[in-house]
Write a protein that holds these residues in place. Sequence first.
Motif, mmCIF file in Angstrom:
data_model
loop_
_atom_site.group_PDB
_atom_site.id
_atom_site.type_symbol
_atom_site.label_atom_id
_atom_site.label_comp_id
_atom_site.label_asym_id
_atom_site.label_seq_id
_atom_site.Cartn_x
_atom_site.Cartn_y
_atom_site.Cartn_z
ATOM 1 N N ASN A 178 0.501 10.535 -7.490
ATOM 2 C CA ASN A 178 1.890 10.497 -6.566
ATOM 3 C C ASN A 178 2.272 9.881 -5.301
ATOM 4 O OD1 ASN A 178 2.778 13.110 -8.287
ATOM 5 N ND2 ASN A 178 1.796 13.911 -7.090
ATOM 6 N N ASP A 179 0.942 9.559 -5.043
ATOM 7 C CA ASP A 179 0.546 8.603 -3.341
ATOM 8 C C ASP A 179 0.899 6.430 -4.342
ATOM 9 O OD1 ASP A 179 -0.306 10.493 -2.420
ATOM 10 O OD2 ASP A 179 -1.949 10.019 -2.512
ATOM 11 N N ALA A 180 0.676 6.817 -5.471
ATOM 12 C CA ALA A 180 1.470 5.631 -5.929
ATOM 13 C C ALA A 180 2.383 5.218 -5.958
ATOM 14 C CB ALA A 180 -0.180 4.680 -7.179
ATOM 15 N N TYR A 192 -9.148 -3.659 -3.208
ATOM 16 C CA TYR A 192 -10.291 -3.437 -2.512
ATOM 17 C C TYR A 192 -11.304 -4.202 -2.429
ATOM 18 C CZ TYR A 192 -14.326 -0.187 -1.942
ATOM 19 O OH TYR A 192 -15.650 -0.238 -1.039
ATOM 20 N N LYS A 193 -11.686 -4.848 -3.292
ATOM 21 C CA LYS A 193 -12.638 -5.869 -2.437
ATOM 22 C C LYS A 193 -11.684 -6.852 -1.652
ATOM 23 C CE LYS A 193 -14.679 -7.953 -7.416
ATOM 24 N NZ LYS A 193 -14.553 -8.169 -7.849
ATOM 25 N N ASP A 194 -10.665 -7.344 -1.535
ATOM 26 C CA ASP A 194 -9.618 -8.554 -0.868
ATOM 27 C C ASP A 194 -9.948 -7.892 0.856
ATOM 28 O OD1 ASP A 194 -9.438 -9.952 -2.754
ATOM 29 O OD2 ASP A 194 -7.418 -9.893 -2.844
ATOM 30 N N LYS A 200 -9.176 -0.738 13.547
ATOM 31 C CA LYS A 200 -8.811 0.690 12.593
ATOM 32 C C LYS A 200 -8.561 0.833 11.448
ATOM 33 C CE LYS A 200 -3.971 -0.771 14.697
ATOM 34 N NZ LYS A 200 -2.678 -1.675 15.346
ATOM 35 N N ALA A 201 -7.915 2.212 10.722
ATOM 36 C CA ALA A 201 -8.921 2.696 9.584
ATOM 37 C C ALA A 201 -7.871 2.012 8.466
ATOM 38 C CB ALA A 201 -8.878 4.465 8.897
ATOM 39 N N ASN A 202 -8.046 1.218 7.045
ATOM 40 C CA ASN A 202 -7.218 0.584 6.108
ATOM 41 C C ASN A 202 -7.628 1.954 5.008
ATOM 42 O OD1 ASN A 202 -7.001 -0.295 3.471
ATOM 43 N ND2 ASN A 202 -7.147 -2.220 4.949
ATOM 44 N N PRO A 203 -6.185 1.972 4.720
ATOM 45 C CA PRO A 203 -5.955 3.002 3.764
ATOM 46 C C PRO A 203 -6.701 3.351 2.573
ATOM 47 C CG PRO A 203 -4.048 2.226 4.453
ATOM 48 C CD PRO A 203 -4.795 1.771 5.412
ATOM 49 N N ILE A 204 -6.644 1.798 2.308
ATOM 50 C CA ILE A 204 -6.651 1.529 0.602
ATOM 51 C C ILE A 204 -8.486 1.750 1.049
ATOM 52 C CG2 ILE A 204 -7.371 -0.548 -1.014
ATOM 53 C CD1 ILE A 204 -4.533 -2.303 0.381
ATOM 54 N N ILE A 205 -9.208 1.440 1.539
ATOM 55 C CA ILE A 205 -10.688 1.215 2.066
ATOM 56 C C ILE A 205 -10.836 3.099 1.605
ATOM 57 C CG2 ILE A 205 -12.648 1.084 3.000
ATOM 58 C CD1 ILE A 205 -11.950 -1.948 3.815
ATOM 59 N N ALA A 222 0.294 -3.414 -2.806
ATOM 60 C CA ALA A 222 -1.043 -3.026 -2.396
ATOM 61 C C ALA A 222 -1.549 -1.855 -2.505
ATOM 62 C CB ALA A 222 -1.460 -3.853 -1.354
ATOM 63 N N LEU A 223 -0.713 -1.036 -2.012
ATOM 64 C CA LEU A 223 -2.121 0.594 -1.488
ATOM 65 C C LEU A 223 -1.391 1.159 -3.015
ATOM 66 C CD1 LEU A 223 -2.842 2.975 0.057
ATOM 67 C CD2 LEU A 223 -0.814 3.377 0.832
ATOM 68 N N GLY A 224 0.023 1.272 -3.048
ATOM 69 C CA GLY A 224 -0.252 1.655 -4.729
ATOM 70 C C GLY A 224 -0.473 1.049 -5.737
ATOM 71 N N LYS A 225 -1.211 0.069 -6.156
ATOM 72 C CA LYS A 225 -2.246 -0.567 -6.670
ATOM 73 C C LYS A 225 -3.412 -0.224 -6.719
ATOM 74 C CE LYS A 225 -2.396 -4.832 -8.178
ATOM 75 N NZ LYS A 225 -1.828 -4.860 -9.996
ATOM 76 N N ALA A 226 -3.451 0.483 -5.599
ATOM 77 C CA ALA A 226 -5.182 0.731 -5.279
ATOM 78 C C ALA A 226 -5.337 2.133 -6.077
ATOM 79 C CB ALA A 226 -5.245 1.002 -3.973
ATOM 80 N N ASN A 227 -4.409 2.726 -5.517
ATOM 81 C CA ASN A 227 -4.459 4.178 -5.992
ATOM 82 C C ASN A 227 -3.882 4.632 -7.706
ATOM 83 O OD1 ASN A 227 -3.535 6.092 -3.975
ATOM 84 N ND2 ASN A 227 -2.734 4.369 -3.089
ATOM 85 N N LYS A 228 -3.468 4.016 -8.053
ATOM 86 C CA LYS A 228 -2.501 3.322 -9.780
ATOM 87 C C LYS A 228 -4.493 2.620 -10.111
ATOM 88 C CE LYS A 228 -0.115 1.596 -13.091
ATOM 89 N NZ LYS A 228 0.510 0.060 -13.675
ATOM 90 N N GLU A 229 -4.987 1.852 -9.954
ATOM 91 C CA GLU A 229 -5.789 2.175 -10.448
ATOM 92 C C GLU A 229 -7.534 2.514 -10.189
ATOM 93 O OE1 GLU A 229 -7.136 -2.401 -10.020
ATOM 94 O OE2 GLU A 229 -5.216 -3.072 -10.435
ATOM 95 N N ALA A 230 -7.271 3.474 -8.974
ATOM 96 C CA ALA A 230 -9.013 4.194 -8.865
ATOM 97 C C ALA A 230 -7.908 5.682 -9.849
ATOM 98 C CB ALA A 230 -8.475 5.342 -7.430
ATOM 99 N N SER A 231 -6.528 5.732 -10.130
ATOM 100 C CA SER A 231 -6.826 6.738 -11.278
ATOM 101 C C SER A 231 -6.972 6.577 -12.274
ATOM 102 C CB SER A 231 -5.104 7.440 -11.057
ATOM 103 O OG SER A 231 -4.119 6.538 -11.175
#
Length: 547
Positions: free
Chosen positions: A350-352, A306-308, A320-325, A362-371
């Motif tokens: 599930n999204d991860a 997310y920081k990156d 464009k919308a960034n899915p991580i953000i 990157a998106l997988g890590k964002a979802n996993k760490e957010a959970s």
Amino acid sequence: MSDKLPPLPKGAVLVDDVPPLPQGAVLQQETAYDRFLTSLRNPETFGSQATVPFFLGGTGELIKGAGALTQMAFPNAGTRMVETGEAMLEGAKNVAPISATAGQIGSYLIPFSAAQKTATAIGNIPPVARAVGQIPSFARAVGQQAAIGGTLGYGLTPDKENREQAATFGTLTGAATPFIEKAVRGTVNLLRGTPPSQGTMQAAREAQEAGYVIPPTQVKPSLLNRLIEGSAGKISTAQNASFKNQQVTNQLAAKSLGLPEDVVITPDVLTNLRTTAGKAYENLGATGTIKTSPKFNQALDDIKVYKDAKLAESQFPTGKANPIIETIDSLRSPSFDVSSAVSKINVLRNDADIAYRTGDKALGKANKEASQVLEDTIQNYLANTKQTDLLQKFKDARQLIAKTYSVENALNQTTGSIDAKKLAAQLAKGKPLSGELKQSAQFAQAFPTAAQTTERMGSIPQTSPLDLYASLGLGTAGLYGGDAQTGALGFATGAIRPALRATALSKPVQSRLTNQQMQNLSPETRNLARMLMLQGATKTGANEEQK
């Protein structure tokens, strides 16, 4: 010459077959001292027990040595002490020669030990220490032992004419002692090899308790183990050990997930476990509203991907919308319901999974760490509201989900093998592994060559080309020489190296690697050894990306 016997001295009795006394000889009356010495020489005085001659043999030698020293100042008293010691030693040897001789030899330790302590005390005197300190340590040891040997040889020898010879012999023997000790120590080190550290012994013991096997030289590089492993082939031995250990790692991974040990782990198996654990979240029945704090928002901000993404978007906007953000910012709320948060956790996981499968790490890590941030928040809420039973069930379900990801990161999705080295990499990067997964990780850290995957080895090397070539060469040479028996024996040598590999990994050899040394350690020492092992563990695969 007259055959008439001379008159007997007063008090003498004529005995048949005993030659007469010389002219002028006078018989002296036997004294109490003479009778005392005679009794010491008499075997019946000491009985038949072996321990008595051993003790008296040593005591007699000590009295004899003390008498030799006394002779220098008081000749008569010293001589009587020497005679007493010799008589006692003679009598002890008449009863049990071996036991008495052993006691005699053992008695030398007393004056030698006293001389050693005296020399050490003198050496510690400051002026002496400064002077002697200029001499190399080994030369100092040679000189000290030579001085002790010469002094004891001279001082403990009764006969004046033999003292100089004894002193010379003692000096040479003492000077040779450091060389002999060094040779003996070198021989012992050659046979035993470098002693293992406590950390290595602890790691080996825990690995064996888990079912792993270890190439012997990695724990005890003794001469015998080096010969066995060298003849068997070090690389082949390590590969055979790795093949055996792969099955252990797979079984431990299955056990850590609550699965039967013979289950082949696949991505679908892990997904089903996460789904089951997610339902366990929903079935907890936890209710209430959680008010978020600045720590919650900070935890979201600290998610690295997310920081990156935020930093890149600030300098290089794409429009464009960034899915991580979007994923992370969607969680920012002043409050939320516990049951809704549990549902959101399942969605994020599930999204991860979907992101990882499509290659979007990157998106997988964002979802996993957010959970994980949501899980931390719920866990803190349950703890603060004293919902103890729900808290433990929540922790158990959460831990199971975390284990599925740890296993998935080490999983070969095609073969179902678990790479212990990848688990070790996770542990080295601070992943909080526990139980069986931690056992596998620590094993791979301590003994990486015995934790290779079968896929990377390419085959199971029960035999090697060297085995085949040696067998064919020796067998052909034997037949060419006209000796069929020698030829058959040569062909049979092809089985020797595989047999040695099996021996190196057999239970008798493996059990000797950790016998008694660790069993005798206190729990405190074992814990210290475990800490040393963890501190010294290599960070295998530390640069490998973790999901």
